[in-house]
Design an enzyme around this catalytic site. Structure first.
Site, PDB file in Angstrom:
ATOM      1  CE  LYS A   1      37.763 -16.187  11.295  1.00 27.08           C
ATOM      2  NZ  LYS A   1      36.939 -15.635  12.376  1.00 27.08           N
TER       3      LYS A   1
ATOM      4  CD  GLU B   1      32.927  -9.315  -2.808  1.00 26.47           C
ATOM      5  OE1 GLU B   1      32.743  -8.084  -2.891  1.00 26.47           O
ATOM      6  OE2 GLU B   1      32.655 -10.096  -3.719  1.00 26.47           O
TER       7      GLU B   1
ATOM      8  CB  CYS C   1      29.775  -3.763   2.584  1.00 31.40           C
ATOM      9  SG  CYS C   1      28.666  -4.839   1.654  1.00 31.40           S
TER      10      CYS C   1
ATOM     11  CD  GLU D   1      32.664   0.458   5.801  1.00 32.44           C
ATOM     12  OE1 GLU D   1      33.630  -0.075   6.363  1.00 32.44           O
ATOM     13  OE2 GLU D   1      31.912  -0.149   5.037  1.00 32.44           O
TER      14      GLU D   1
HETATM   15  P1  NAD Z   1      36.807  -7.652  10.030  1.00 32.95           P
HETATM   16  O1  NAD Z   1      37.742  -7.375   8.931  1.00 32.95           O
HETATM   17  O2  NAD Z   1      37.127  -7.154  11.384  1.00 32.95           O
HETATM   18  O3  NAD Z   1      36.567  -9.222  10.210  1.00 32.95           O
HETATM   19  C1  NAD Z   1      36.122 -10.039   9.149  1.00 32.95           C
HETATM   20  C2  NAD Z   1      36.575 -11.468   9.400  1.00 32.95           C
HETATM   21  O4  NAD Z   1      37.994 -11.534   9.304  1.00 32.95           O
HETATM   22  C3  NAD Z   1      36.214 -12.027  10.772  1.00 32.95           C
HETATM   23  O5  NAD Z   1      35.793 -13.372  10.626  1.00 32.95           O
HETATM   24  C4  NAD Z   1      37.542 -11.952  11.515  1.00 32.95           C
HETATM   25  O6  NAD Z   1      37.659 -12.890  12.576  1.00 32.95           O
HETATM   26  C5  NAD Z   1      38.527 -12.256  10.407  1.00 32.95           C
HETATM   27  N1  NAD Z   1      39.909 -11.785  10.646  1.00 32.95           N
HETATM   28  C6  NAD Z   1      40.337 -10.784  11.443  1.00 32.95           C
HETATM   29  N2  NAD Z   1      41.685 -10.646  11.346  1.00 32.95           N
HETATM   30  C7  NAD Z   1      42.096 -11.568  10.444  1.00 32.95           C
HETATM   31  C8  NAD Z   1      43.370 -11.899   9.893  1.00 32.95           C
HETATM   32  N3  NAD Z   1      44.495 -11.258  10.245  1.00 32.95           N
HETATM   33  N4  NAD Z   1      43.429 -12.887   8.975  1.00 32.95           N
HETATM   34  C9  NAD Z   1      42.307 -13.531   8.556  1.00 32.95           C
HETATM   35  N5  NAD Z   1      41.075 -13.267   9.070  1.00 32.95           N
HETATM   36  C10 NAD Z   1      40.975 -12.290   9.989  1.00 32.95           C
HETATM   37  O7  NAD Z   1      35.389  -7.118   9.515  1.00 32.95           O
HETATM   38  P2  NAD Z   1      34.043  -6.981  10.329  1.00 32.95           P
HETATM   39  O8  NAD Z   1      34.226  -5.856  11.306  1.00 32.95           O
HETATM   40  O9  NAD Z   1      33.633  -8.321  10.806  1.00 32.95           O
HETATM   41  O10 NAD Z   1      33.007  -6.537   9.187  1.00 32.95           O
HETATM   42  C11 NAD Z   1      32.716  -5.233   8.859  1.00 32.95           C
HETATM   43  C12 NAD Z   1      33.439  -4.829   7.588  1.00 32.95           C
HETATM   44  O11 NAD Z   1      33.114  -5.740   6.551  1.00 32.95           O
HETATM   45  C13 NAD Z   1      33.007  -3.466   7.057  1.00 32.95           C
HETATM   46  O12 NAD Z   1      34.143  -2.747   6.640  1.00 32.95           O
HETATM   47  C14 NAD Z   1      32.128  -3.797   5.874  1.00 32.95           C
HETATM   48  O13 NAD Z   1      32.038  -2.777   4.909  1.00 32.95           O
HETATM   49  C15 NAD Z   1      32.783  -5.025   5.360  1.00 32.95           C
HETATM   50  N6  NAD Z   1      31.846  -5.802   4.539  1.00 32.95           N
HETATM   51  C16 NAD Z   1      32.060  -5.865   3.187  1.00 32.95           C
HETATM   52  C17 NAD Z   1      31.150  -6.545   2.380  1.00 32.95           C
HETATM   53  C18 NAD Z   1      31.333  -6.629   0.884  1.00 32.95           C
HETATM   54  O14 NAD Z   1      30.719  -7.489   0.251  1.00 32.95           O
HETATM   55  N7  NAD Z   1      32.149  -5.786   0.273  1.00 32.95           N
HETATM   56  C19 NAD Z   1      30.041  -7.155   2.947  1.00 32.95           C
HETATM   57  C20 NAD Z   1      29.864  -7.064   4.330  1.00 32.95           C
HETATM   58  C21 NAD Z   1      30.784  -6.390   5.117  1.00 32.95           C
END
Ligand code: NAD
Length: 479
Positions: A177, A250, A284, A382
């Site tokens: 997804k 992650e 990230c 962050e």
């Molecule tokens: P997010 O947590 O808002 O969303 C990530 C995904 O989770 C999306 O596909 C979203 O639709 C889904 N989601 C949302 N609520 C959910 C739930 N209750 N259950 C299951 N899935 C759900 O993150 P974002 O804003 O899309 O991304 C930015 C964040 O991601 C930043 O904090 C960044 O640091 C982190 N990130 C981490 C890594 C890593 O490898 N550590 C890499 C890239 C981004």
């Protein structure tokens, strides 16, 4: 001047379920962040479509899991070639939905095509743990079943690829997804697999956060690989606990870059700077705090200010653009809010930037902040945007202690001519990856993940591949 941004996408984007394209009764708008306007519709998967994707993946698992690693490697190579053939088109859609410069989107597609193959070069070996007078003991690895992959919006293709390549190579099948902010490039990417992978091995369904929750609750999914924010990661872990699904998380980071006073400043400052501003700071593992020795502080502030003023910001399709907009309105407003909070601290100096650009879209001028306290939102949280705090330190021990004073622990870097000293400092930093004289990057063979609230578990490398498999010990008496 009009750019490809101004041309709406009129084609139909579809999920891939059991090897076939499907639309949905409902759809949602996908926004181009360079214009803050919708440019395409994305199908919004129903619960029934998720169920059918999971069923297809379960059915395909029976034969896919029986293939050898070598046979699965061949399939991933074919998928990589199919992606290469469509990379130009997918990159344009990626820039439209994500906002990154087109050259960066093209690079992301190249990396993805390469990484589909790179994981499959790693060897997962069964091991003989012991042979004694009475027994032989083997440790062998089994695929887990159906993997649910949930991805964020900053690097939709590369992060999706990590999930796909690791899950499929280790004999699992997948339902992926993408983020609702950047679903379209991923739909096209998986569409490229339809003619090369057996039906049901790789499914993709697009939808909102509820779809992610349905996946973590789904009894037909055995393992979740999640990349996203720490706040959502906690919800994913809680929900997966109901059925004890295996999870890797992650999550976010607040990476420190510690510059030691013997560093080659002319050579490294542009690299630290780009480590903070690449992808508009939305990585990230971007540099999110820079620690600078006090005797070098003012020249570094000056150099960062100059580099920020020279950065070409604009629509990702404009020539020579180095930084695009923030990806979405929520993130744009969050970063502006952090800048407003920074202004409330009288000591903090915003030496350049600190405002949105006077044009449509979610653009914020590259912003440098000097003399800010550690106990502020910009330093503690962050920021995930083009705003970087420069923090003055007196001793290296003090810098290490302050670098570790965070709930995050994803990555970090140490900059010095004395690489042995750099390695010594690196070991004292609480982070999953610490580079000496480098920042940002992941490699298929190196385990990646965070300390503390930056994640749970590791992916990538053989260690990461093992998290997609169940370990089994077989103890056999000698005859
Ligand atoms: P997010 O947590 O808002 O969303 C990530 C995904 O989770 C999306 O596909 C979203 O639709 C889904 N989601 C949302 N609520 C959910 C739930 N209750 N259950 C299951 N899935 C759900 O993150 P974002 O804003 O899309 O991304 C930015 C964040 O991601 C930043 O904090 C960044 O640091 C982190 N990130 C981490 C890594 C890593 O490898 N550590 C890499 C890239 C981004």
């Amino acid at each position: 001047m009009p750019t490809p941004s101004h041309t709406p996408e009129t084609r139909e984007f579809t999920h891939t379920i059991d090897g076939k394209g499907e639309s949905s009764p409902a759809s949602f708008d996908v926004i181009n962040p360079a214009l803050a306007e919708p440019f395409a519709k994305c199908p919004d998967a129903t619960k029934d479509q998720l169920d059918r994707a999971v069923q297809a993946a379960r059915k395909a698992f029976k034969s896919w899991s029986k293939l050898s690693f070598g046979e699965r490697r061949d399939y991933l190579h074919k998928f990589s070639k199919a992606v290469e053939a469509k990379a130009e088109d997918i990159a344009v859609v990626l820039t439209k939905e994500q906002g990154k410069p087109l050259s960066n989107a093209q690079f992301e597609l190249n990396v993805a095509a390469h990484e589909l193959c790179a994981f499959a070069d790693l060897e997962v070996k069964n091991e003989t743990l012991r042979v004694d007078k009475t027994h032989r003991v083997e440790q062998i690895y089994h695929p887990m079943g159906v993997v649910g992959g949930i991805a964020p919006w900053n690097f939709p293709i590369v992060l999706g690829t990590h999930k796909i390549a690791q899950a499929l190579y280790t004999g699992n099948t997948m339902v992926l997804k993408p983020s609702p902010y950047t679903p379209l490039a991923t739909l096209l990417f998986v569409e490229a697999s339809r003619d090369v992978l057996p039906p049901g091995v790789l499914n993709v369904v697009a939808g909102g956060n509820d779809l992610g929750r349905w996946m973590t609750e789904h009894p037909g999914i055995d393992r979740i690989t999640f990349t996203g924010s720490t706040a959502t990661g906690k919800k994913v872990m809680a929900s997966a606990a109901e059925s004890l699904k295996r999870v890797t998380l992650e999550l976010g980071g607040n990476d420190p870059a510690i510059i030691l006073d013997d560093a080659d400043f002319d050579e490294m400052l542009p690299r630290v700077f780009m480590g903070a501003f690449m992808n508009c700071g939305q990585i990230c593992m971007a540099v999110k705090r820079v620690f600078v020795p006090e005797q070098k502080y003012e020249p570094v502030v000056e150099a960062f200010t100059k580099m920020a003023q020279g950065l070409k910001v604009g629509d990702g399709f404009e020539p020579d653009v180095q930084m695009g907009p923030l990806q979405n309105k929520m993130q744009f407003e969050k970063v502006l809010d952090i800048i407003e909070d920074t202004r409330k601290h009288p000591a903090a100096r915003i030496t350049t930037g600190g405002h949105r650009l006077n044009r449509a879209g979610y653009f914020i001028a590259p912003t440098i902040v000097a003399d800010i306290d550690d106990d502020t939102r910009l330093v503690r949280e962050e920021q995930f945007g083009p705003v970087i705090p420069l923090l003055k330190y007196k001793s290296v021990d003090e810098a290490i202690e302050r670098a570790n004073n965070t709930e995050y622990g994803l990555c970090a870097s140490v900059w010095t001519k004395d690489v042995n000293k750099g390695a010594e400092v690196a070991e004292q930093i609480q982070a999953g990856t610490v580079w000496v004289n480098h920042h940002v990057g992941s490699e298929a063979d190196l385990p990646f993940g965070g300390f503390k609230q930056s994640g749970v578990g590791r992916e990538l490398g053989v260690m990461g591949l093992h998290t997609f498999m169940e370990s089994q010990v077989i103890k056999v008496p000698l005859q």
